[in-house]
Structure formats: C-alpha cells, structure tokens
Scaffold this motif. Structure first.
Motif, PDB file in Angstrom:
ATOM      1  N   GLN A  37       0.854  -1.185   0.000  1.00  0.00           N
ATOM      2  CA  GLN A  37       0.000   0.000   0.000  1.00  0.00           C
ATOM      3  C   GLN A  37       0.886   1.229   0.000  1.00  0.00           C
ATOM      4  OE1 GLN A  37      -2.303   0.974   3.485  1.00  0.00           O
ATOM      5  NE2 GLN A  37      -3.599   2.383   2.348  1.00  0.00           N
ATOM      6  N   GLY A  40      -1.824   7.046   0.238  1.00  0.00           N
ATOM      7  CA  GLY A  40      -3.011   7.549  -0.450  1.00  0.00           C
ATOM      8  C   GLY A  40      -3.585   6.602  -1.486  1.00  0.00           C
ATOM      9  N   MET A  41      -3.054   5.411  -1.534  1.00  0.00           N
ATOM     10  CA  MET A  41      -3.498   4.460  -2.557  1.00  0.00           C
ATOM     11  C   MET A  41      -4.103   3.225  -1.903  1.00  0.00           C
ATOM     12  SD  MET A  41      -2.387   5.968  -5.317  1.00  0.00           S
ATOM     13  CE  MET A  41      -2.136   4.808  -6.644  1.00  0.00           C
ATOM     14  N   GLY A  42      -4.732   2.421  -2.752  1.00  0.00           N
ATOM     15  CA  GLY A  42      -5.285   1.168  -2.272  1.00  0.00           C
ATOM     16  C   GLY A  42      -4.228   0.080  -2.231  1.00  0.00           C
ATOM     17  N   LEU A  43      -4.656  -1.113  -1.905  1.00  0.00           N
ATOM     18  CA  LEU A  43      -3.737  -2.246  -1.816  1.00  0.00           C
ATOM     19  C   LEU A  43      -3.547  -2.869  -3.194  1.00  0.00           C
ATOM     20  CD1 LEU A  43      -5.197  -1.980   1.083  1.00  0.00           C
ATOM     21  CD2 LEU A  43      -4.327  -4.268   1.450  1.00  0.00           C
ATOM     22  N   LYS A  44      -2.297  -3.127  -3.516  1.00  0.00           N
ATOM     23  CA  LYS A  44      -1.979  -3.783  -4.780  1.00  0.00           C
ATOM     24  C   LYS A  44      -1.435  -5.178  -4.471  1.00  0.00           C
ATOM     25  CE  LYS A  44      -2.529   0.043  -7.262  1.00  0.00           C
ATOM     26  NZ  LYS A  44      -3.766   0.261  -8.019  1.00  0.00           N
ATOM     27  N   GLU A  59      -0.719  -8.285  -9.298  1.00  0.00           N
ATOM     28  CA  GLU A  59      -0.640  -7.114 -10.183  1.00  0.00           C
ATOM     29  C   GLU A  59       0.775  -6.558 -10.328  1.00  0.00           C
ATOM     30  OE1 GLU A  59      -3.994  -4.987  -7.828  1.00  0.00           O
ATOM     31  OE2 GLU A  59      -3.647  -3.797  -9.642  1.00  0.00           O
TER      32      GLU A  59
ATOM     33  N   TYR B  36     -13.660  -3.087   3.545  1.00  0.00           N
ATOM     34  CA  TYR B  36     -12.724  -3.282   4.638  1.00  0.00           C
ATOM     35  C   TYR B  36     -12.541  -1.948   5.348  1.00  0.00           C
ATOM     36  CZ  TYR B  36     -11.177  -7.820   2.787  1.00  0.00           C
ATOM     37  OH  TYR B  36     -11.113  -9.121   2.357  1.00  0.00           O
ATOM     38  N   PHE B  89     -11.963   0.795   2.613  1.00  0.00           N
ATOM     39  CA  PHE B  89     -11.597   0.337   1.281  1.00  0.00           C
ATOM     40  C   PHE B  89     -12.720  -0.501   0.695  1.00  0.00           C
ATOM     41  CE2 PHE B  89      -7.268   1.676   0.995  1.00  0.00           C
ATOM     42  CZ  PHE B  89      -6.748   1.628   2.280  1.00  0.00           C
ATOM     43  N   PHE B 102      -8.628  -3.482  -5.151  1.00  0.00           N
ATOM     44  CA  PHE B 102      -9.020  -2.523  -4.133  1.00  0.00           C
ATOM     45  C   PHE B 102      -9.109  -1.104  -4.694  1.00  0.00           C
ATOM     46  CE2 PHE B 102      -8.770  -4.642   0.039  1.00  0.00           C
ATOM     47  CZ  PHE B 102      -8.249  -5.865  -0.350  1.00  0.00           C
ATOM     48  N   GLY B 103     -10.017  -0.320  -4.132  1.00  0.00           N
ATOM     49  CA  GLY B 103     -10.028   1.120  -4.372  1.00  0.00           C
ATOM     50  C   GLY B 103      -8.976   1.794  -3.508  1.00  0.00           C
ATOM     51  N   ASP B 104      -8.824   3.111  -3.690  1.00  0.00           N
ATOM     52  CA  ASP B 104      -7.786   3.843  -2.966  1.00  0.00           C
ATOM     53  C   ASP B 104      -8.181   4.227  -1.539  1.00  0.00           C
ATOM     54  OD1 ASP B 104      -6.519   5.674  -5.862  1.00  0.00           O
ATOM     55  OD2 ASP B 104      -6.093   3.653  -5.095  1.00  0.00           O
TER      56      ASP B 104
END
Lengths: 112, 112
Positions: A37, A40-44, A59, B36, B89, B102-104
C-alpha cells in the motif's frame, strides 16, 4: 490465536540491499497474499499462494519473490531494494477462495 | 486503468448522522464486493460484503447497496460513531477468484 503475524514492523534499507519480510498465520488457511500500500493508494496484490508449494503473480510482482514451503509461512523476498519499493506491506490469509481475508498488521519499509 | 474507484478521498460527518461511502467499478465481470476498514498502524479488517445476486446486505449499523447497472456500490453507516473513524476500502473480485482489486480508500472522520 495470533492470526496473521508479520515481522519486522519497520525497516530501513539502502538501495541494492535485500531482505525478507516474514508472514505467519496460525489459522491453517490455504490461501495467503502479499499486498503493498503506497501513500493515499489502495492495496496492490504482489503475489499470492493457494497452498503449500503453489504461488502465483499478482498485479505488481516485479522486484519480489515468494515461496510457500509450509501452510503457515509465506515470506516475501526483496532482492535489490529500490526507492520505488518504499511502501507498507500487508500479508493476508483466507481459508478458501470464497471467504474474506484476514490481514496482518503490516511492515513499513523505507528504501533510501 | 483503475478498475475500482473511490472518488472521495475523505468524508466528515457528525456523530449520530449517516455516513455514505461510495465506490464505482468498471469491470462488469466482478460479482463479489467487499468493504474493509483500516485503522492507522493496523491491517485492514473485513466489514461487510455483497454478491451480485443481491442489491442490499445489512449487518447491524452497516448496509451495503449494489447497483449493477450503474456499476456502483455504497456503504451506509447509521448512526455514525466516533469509533467508525477510519479508512474504508472497497474491493471487488470474481466470486470464484482469489484476487481482489481494491479502491484507494476513503478516510471517514466522525466528529463527536
């Protein structure tokens, strides 16, 4: 039950160094995941595993390696740390593919 | 191309009022959606989910609504409490799949 545990909590690495982020779960879950993470971003999703001996890319797998020799452990290896790998890393597990994931507390990594 | 979007980075509401967090997705193959909640220095914890065969799912103060035609879901928290202050999230995946997108995140602040 401890759930999902991660070590270390925080680490500073120099560019080019290597390290292993540890993840252990005591719930006998088959599925395990590594996410990163960025601020300011989501989980990748980096890598995931559907059982001991089986792993697959998510990803953003470049620069990382994983192994799954036991059900409990799913370490994430960084071979040549780069500043772009500065992030918070979360490990998660789930009993089956259909069930929700349980997350560890995270490892904060800073690469300078 | 971000497949799951949370367009509001932050939301502030008064204690006792309703909080509505929104999430949009672009991949029409997604058929399972999750919310989440994440407190600082902790991993995300599962809150509530919904499959595409439903348009609403409730769990106590939390309700998730799904509008498949608009590719939109929302999380309603009623009444909001200061302890609900966290990052939320939205995540989406195939119900048979192991990988969630996931979104940010949206930072919710509930003021006493």
């Amino acid at each position: 039950n401890a759930g999902v545990t991660q070590t270390p909590k925080f680490r500073i690495l120099k560019i080019g160094q290597s390290m292993t982020l540890q993840c252990t779960q005591d719930m006998n879950h088959n599925y395990m995941y590594w996410y990163r993470q960025d601020p300011g971003m989501g989980l990748k999703l980096i890598y995931y595993s559907v059982g001991a001996g089986i792993t697959d890319k998510g990803e953003v797998p470049n620069g990382y390696n994983v192994s799954r020799s036991t059900t409990e452990d799913f370490p994430l290896r960084l071979e040549l740390a780069a500043p772009s790998q500065t992030s918070v890393y979360f490990c998660a597990s789930s009993p089956t593919v259909a069930e929700t994931q349980y997350f560890g507390p995270g490892t904060r990594l800073l690469v300078l | 191309d971000q497949q799951v979007k949370q367009n509001s980075p932050s939301l502030s509401v008064q204690e006792g009022r309703i909080s509505i967090l929104n999430c949009d997705y672009t991949n029409s193959m997604f058929d399972y959606f999750l919310w989440y909640k994440k407190y600082p220095a902790e991993g995300p914890t599962f809150l509530i989910s919904i499959s595409s065969i439903k348009d609403k799912n409730e769990d106590g103060r939390f309700t998730v609504f799904l509008n498949k035609s608009a590719k939109h879901l929302s999380l309603h928290i009623v009444p909001s409490q200061p302890g609900d202050s966290a990052v939320y999230f939205c995540a989406a995946r195939l119900i048979s799949g192991s990988k969630s997108t996931f979104g940010d995140g949206t930072t919710l602040t509930v003021k006493p």
